[in-house]
Design an enzyme around this catalytic site. Structure first.
Site, mmCIF file in Angstrom:
data_model
loop_
_atom_site.group_PDB
_atom_site.id
_atom_site.type_symbol
_atom_site.label_atom_id
_atom_site.label_comp_id
_atom_site.label_asym_id
_atom_site.label_seq_id
_atom_site.Cartn_x
_atom_site.Cartn_y
_atom_site.Cartn_z
ATOM 1 N N THR A 127 0.818 -1.220 0.000
ATOM 2 C CA THR A 127 0.000 0.000 0.000
ATOM 3 C C THR A 127 0.851 1.268 0.000
ATOM 4 O OG1 THR A 127 -1.511 1.265 1.401
ATOM 5 C CG2 THR A 127 -0.132 -0.314 2.536
ATOM 6 N N ASP A 128 0.280 2.338 -0.549
ATOM 7 C CA ASP A 128 0.978 3.639 -0.503
ATOM 8 C C ASP A 128 1.019 4.197 0.921
ATOM 9 O OD1 ASP A 128 -1.700 4.401 -0.178
ATOM 10 O OD2 ASP A 128 -1.689 5.896 -1.783
ATOM 11 N N GLU A 129 0.252 3.597 1.849
ATOM 12 C CA GLU A 129 0.234 4.118 3.223
ATOM 13 C C GLU A 129 1.572 3.918 3.932
ATOM 14 O OE1 GLU A 129 -3.174 3.476 5.635
ATOM 15 O OE2 GLU A 129 -4.541 3.940 3.996
ATOM 16 N N TYR A 151 -1.931 -0.513 11.028
ATOM 17 C CA TYR A 151 -2.095 -1.202 9.727
ATOM 18 C C TYR A 151 -0.889 -0.954 8.834
ATOM 19 C CZ TYR A 151 -3.400 -1.526 4.785
ATOM 20 O OH TYR A 151 -3.395 -1.781 3.433
ATOM 21 N N LYS A 155 1.998 -3.470 7.282
ATOM 22 C CA LYS A 155 2.272 -3.672 5.857
ATOM 23 C C LYS A 155 3.747 -3.375 5.549
ATOM 24 C CE LYS A 155 -0.266 -4.578 2.954
ATOM 25 N NZ LYS A 155 -0.701 -5.900 2.420
HETATM 26 P P1 NAD Z 1 -10.057 -7.074 2.076
HETATM 27 O O1 NAD Z 1 -10.062 -6.749 3.523
HETATM 28 O O2 NAD Z 1 -11.271 -6.807 1.245
HETATM 29 O O3 NAD Z 1 -9.708 -8.632 1.888
HETATM 30 C C1 NAD Z 1 -8.694 -9.274 2.591
HETATM 31 C C2 NAD Z 1 -8.840 -10.766 2.336
HETATM 32 O O4 NAD Z 1 -7.780 -11.455 3.009
HETATM 33 C C3 NAD Z 1 -10.153 -11.349 2.872
HETATM 34 O O5 NAD Z 1 -10.731 -12.206 1.911
HETATM 35 C C4 NAD Z 1 -9.711 -12.129 4.112
HETATM 36 O O6 NAD Z 1 -10.544 -13.225 4.418
HETATM 37 C C5 NAD Z 1 -8.317 -12.562 3.701
HETATM 38 N N1 NAD Z 1 -7.440 -12.853 4.850
HETATM 39 C C6 NAD Z 1 -7.217 -12.066 5.936
HETATM 40 N N2 NAD Z 1 -6.369 -12.676 6.778
HETATM 41 C C7 NAD Z 1 -6.012 -13.847 6.195
HETATM 42 C C8 NAD Z 1 -5.127 -14.901 6.558
HETATM 43 N N3 NAD Z 1 -4.443 -14.853 7.715
HETATM 44 N N4 NAD Z 1 -4.987 -15.938 5.726
HETATM 45 C C9 NAD Z 1 -5.693 -15.994 4.555
HETATM 46 N N5 NAD Z 1 -6.545 -15.035 4.163
HETATM 47 C C10 NAD Z 1 -6.698 -13.961 4.964
HETATM 48 O O7 NAD Z 1 -8.792 -6.343 1.480
HETATM 49 P P2 NAD Z 1 -8.547 -5.591 0.089
HETATM 50 O O8 NAD Z 1 -9.019 -4.202 0.225
HETATM 51 O O9 NAD Z 1 -9.005 -6.441 -1.005
HETATM 52 O O10 NAD Z 1 -6.944 -5.533 0.098
HETATM 53 C C11 NAD Z 1 -6.186 -6.591 -0.467
HETATM 54 C C12 NAD Z 1 -4.714 -6.240 -0.343
HETATM 55 O O11 NAD Z 1 -4.465 -5.003 -1.018
HETATM 56 C C13 NAD Z 1 -4.258 -6.034 1.085
HETATM 57 O O12 NAD Z 1 -2.974 -6.609 1.241
HETATM 58 C C14 NAD Z 1 -4.196 -4.529 1.261
HETATM 59 O O13 NAD Z 1 -3.219 -4.162 2.209
HETATM 60 C C15 NAD Z 1 -3.813 -4.091 -0.145
HETATM 61 N N6 NAD Z 1 -4.264 -2.752 -0.549
HETATM 62 C C16 NAD Z 1 -5.586 -2.391 -0.423
HETATM 63 C C17 NAD Z 1 -5.995 -1.134 -0.880
HETATM 64 C C18 NAD Z 1 -7.438 -0.673 -0.764
HETATM 65 O O14 NAD Z 1 -7.704 0.525 -0.963
HETATM 66 N N7 NAD Z 1 -8.388 -1.536 -0.491
HETATM 67 C C19 NAD Z 1 -5.059 -0.252 -1.461
HETATM 68 C C20 NAD Z 1 -3.714 -0.662 -1.545
HETATM 69 C C21 NAD Z 1 -3.346 -1.916 -1.107
HETATM 70 O O1 DAU Z 2 -4.107 4.064 0.543
HETATM 71 C C1 DAU Z 2 -4.341 2.679 0.451
HETATM 72 C C2 DAU Z 2 -5.166 2.240 1.633
HETATM 73 O O2 DAU Z 2 -6.473 2.756 1.433
HETATM 74 C C3 DAU Z 2 -5.213 0.733 1.823
HETATM 75 O O3 DAU Z 2 -3.919 0.268 2.108
HETATM 76 C C4 DAU Z 2 -6.175 0.359 2.952
HETATM 77 O O4 DAU Z 2 -6.288 -1.054 3.064
HETATM 78 C C5 DAU Z 2 -7.527 0.945 2.641
HETATM 79 O O5 DAU Z 2 -8.428 0.672 3.693
HETATM 80 C C6 DAU Z 2 -7.421 2.446 2.425
HETATM 81 O O6 DAU Z 2 -7.073 3.119 3.666
HETATM 82 P P1 DAU Z 2 -7.784 4.480 4.110
HETATM 83 O O7 DAU Z 2 -7.690 4.629 5.560
HETATM 84 O O8 DAU Z 2 -7.306 5.613 3.271
HETATM 85 O O9 DAU Z 2 -9.285 4.111 3.650
HETATM 86 P P2 DAU Z 2 -10.710 4.391 4.313
HETATM 87 O O10 DAU Z 2 -11.725 3.992 3.289
HETATM 88 O O11 DAU Z 2 -10.828 3.815 5.667
HETATM 89 O O12 DAU Z 2 -10.719 5.974 4.444
HETATM 90 C C7 DAU Z 2 -10.532 6.826 3.312
HETATM 91 C C8 DAU Z 2 -10.581 8.270 3.790
HETATM 92 O O13 DAU Z 2 -11.921 8.546 4.247
HETATM 93 C C9 DAU Z 2 -9.670 8.534 4.966
HETATM 94 O O14 DAU Z 2 -9.109 9.840 4.855
HETATM 95 C C10 DAU Z 2 -10.601 8.477 6.177
HETATM 96 C C11 DAU Z 2 -11.929 8.962 5.624
HETATM 97 N N1 DAU Z 2 -13.122 8.366 6.249
HETATM 98 C C12 DAU Z 2 -13.186 7.006 6.347
HETATM 99 C C13 DAU Z 2 -14.276 6.393 6.935
HETATM 100 C C14 DAU Z 2 -14.337 4.879 7.061
HETATM 101 C C15 DAU Z 2 -14.166 9.177 6.717
HETATM 102 O O15 DAU Z 2 -14.127 10.407 6.604
HETATM 103 N N2 DAU Z 2 -15.233 8.561 7.299
HETATM 104 C C16 DAU Z 2 -15.341 7.216 7.445
HETATM 105 O O16 DAU Z 2 -16.349 6.729 8.003
#
Ligand code: NAD
Ligand code: DAU
Length: 339
Positions: A127-129, A151, A155
């Protein structure tokens, strides 16, 4: 190629499995997923039921921290793409243990198995985080890591394990660092599906603080294409940023959702901010673009299509939000004290 996809029942993983099975007709996939609250086999129902894809797809329930389970499913696979993680920043603030276990120890277990089975490619979906808040400019892959939340620290720990495994053992592993991803099948705790489904139910949109934090939005199919590009054309030991190039303040995203649904800004409810809330994410994706990848989707159009998807697939998210206590318990735990 035969791929082991871990965490494939989640949001990005399930979209990735659909993308690969549809675009690489000779590829096979084993999906290892623990099915935490975020894992959902409904996301892949049509893949498992359609004969054209079902013959090339197998689901196994299991934990990436379980070396025995990983060893079993990896037999005969050429490559690993690891999506498995605990992913919600807010939940990591409440309790980080599962984040450390899956995101760090789980990555270590996969890397050890990759060595034993001598897989030819391993992609770690990060992730970019990990760069922390970027006040000016855009982070390149060389930027120092400064994670702010449990988190993102977890990562970053996974990323460090991976780079060390490449240097020490020559594991052919690569990292993608994606920006905030949106699209179909995202668990409705994340901001876009939360705001969209709340609006559809006539509930307020809980905006943290002033709503001026900036996220760079990336459509899930563009994210999947970026990961696939790294899988097939990336160089082992390298990191690739995957950014959408769509930086928006949260209040702009909330207003865009409400506008598309014909609702007013009075649906926004200001709530107490997230502790340690990073102000801005911004990454430079030039390195991945040099491999031929480019995000194809315009954000305003992608957001409109995503809103329409949630509107047309109510049963998918209502089952999550209302058919078990999981979501309601989380909402009560986190949001009640912020109002
Ligand atoms: P998600 O939370 O929707 O899904 C995570 C999946 O991993 C689920 O299906 C869960 O059951 C599985 N899982 C969790 N723990 C596990 C374990 N110990 N063994 C096997 N499976 C397990 O997540 P997502 O949003 O699809 O993110 C997927 C990946 O992309 C993550 O690694 C996350 O850090 C990364 N990522 C997400 C975002 C975003 O905005 N959603 C952005 C950048 C990177
Ligand atoms: O940048 C990549 C990341 O993006 C991934 O690595 C994470 O897995 C993914 O969850 C996401 O993280 P964020 O914390 O940025 O996502 P979230 O959707 O939780 O929040 C996005 C923005 O919205 C953040 O600035 C917080 C704000 N927010 C979020 C929630 C849940 C609100 O204002 N209200 C809310 O209820």
């Amino acid at each position: 190629m035969k791929l082991l996809v871990t965490g494939g029942a989640g949001f990005i993983g399930s979209n990735f499995i659909r993308h690969v099975l549809n675009t690489s007709p000779d590829d096979e996939i084993v999906n290892l997923d623990k099915l935490t609250y975020a894992g959902n086999l409904d996301n892949l129902r049509e893949i498992a039921e359609n004969p054209a894809t079902a013959s090339r797809y197998r689901f196994v329930r299991g934990d990436i921290c379980d070396a025995g389970a990983v060893d079993e499913v990896l037999a005969g696979c050429d490559a690993i793409v690891n999506f498995a993680a605990e992913t919600h920043v807010d939940r990591s603030i409440v309790g980080a243990k599962e984040f450390l276990l899956t995101d760090i120890v789980g990555t270590y277990v996969l890397l050890e198995a990759a060595r034993t089975h001598q897989v030819s490619r391993y992609v770690q979906v990060s992730t970019d985080e990990v760069y922390g808040s970027v006040s000016t400019g855009s982070a390149t892959e060389e930027w120092p890591l400064a994670p702010s939340s449990p988190y993102s620290a977890s990562k970053a720990g996974g990323d460090m394990q991976l780079l060390a495994s490449f240097v020490t053992y020559g594991t052919p592993a690569m990292i993608t660092r994606g920006s905030n991803t949106y699209g179909p099948y995202q668990y409705p705790e994340k901001v876009i599906p939360l705001f969209v489904t709340n609006a559809l139910e006539g509930k307020k949109l809980p905006l943290y603080g002033e709503g001026i934090n900036v996220r760079d939005w990336l459509h899930v199919l563009d994210h999947c294409a970026g990961i696939d590009t790294v899988l097939r054309r990336g160089t082992p030991g390298e990191i690739y940023n995957v950014g959408g190039g769509n930086e928006r303040q949260n209040r702009e995203v909330a207003a865009g959702i409400l506008r598309h649904l014909g609702l007013g800004d009075d649906m926004i409810e200001r709530v107490a901010d997230r502790p340690g809330h990073d102000m801005r994410y911004s990454i430079d994706s030039g390195k991945l673009k040099a491999l031929g990848w480019n995000p194809a989707r315009d954000f305003e159009q992608g957001l409109a299509e995503t809103i329409d998807w949630y509107r047309e697939n109510e049963s998918w998210w209502k089952k999550i939000k209302h058919h078990t206590d999981e979501f309601a318990n989380w909402e009560k735990r986190w949001y009640e004290e912020r109002r």
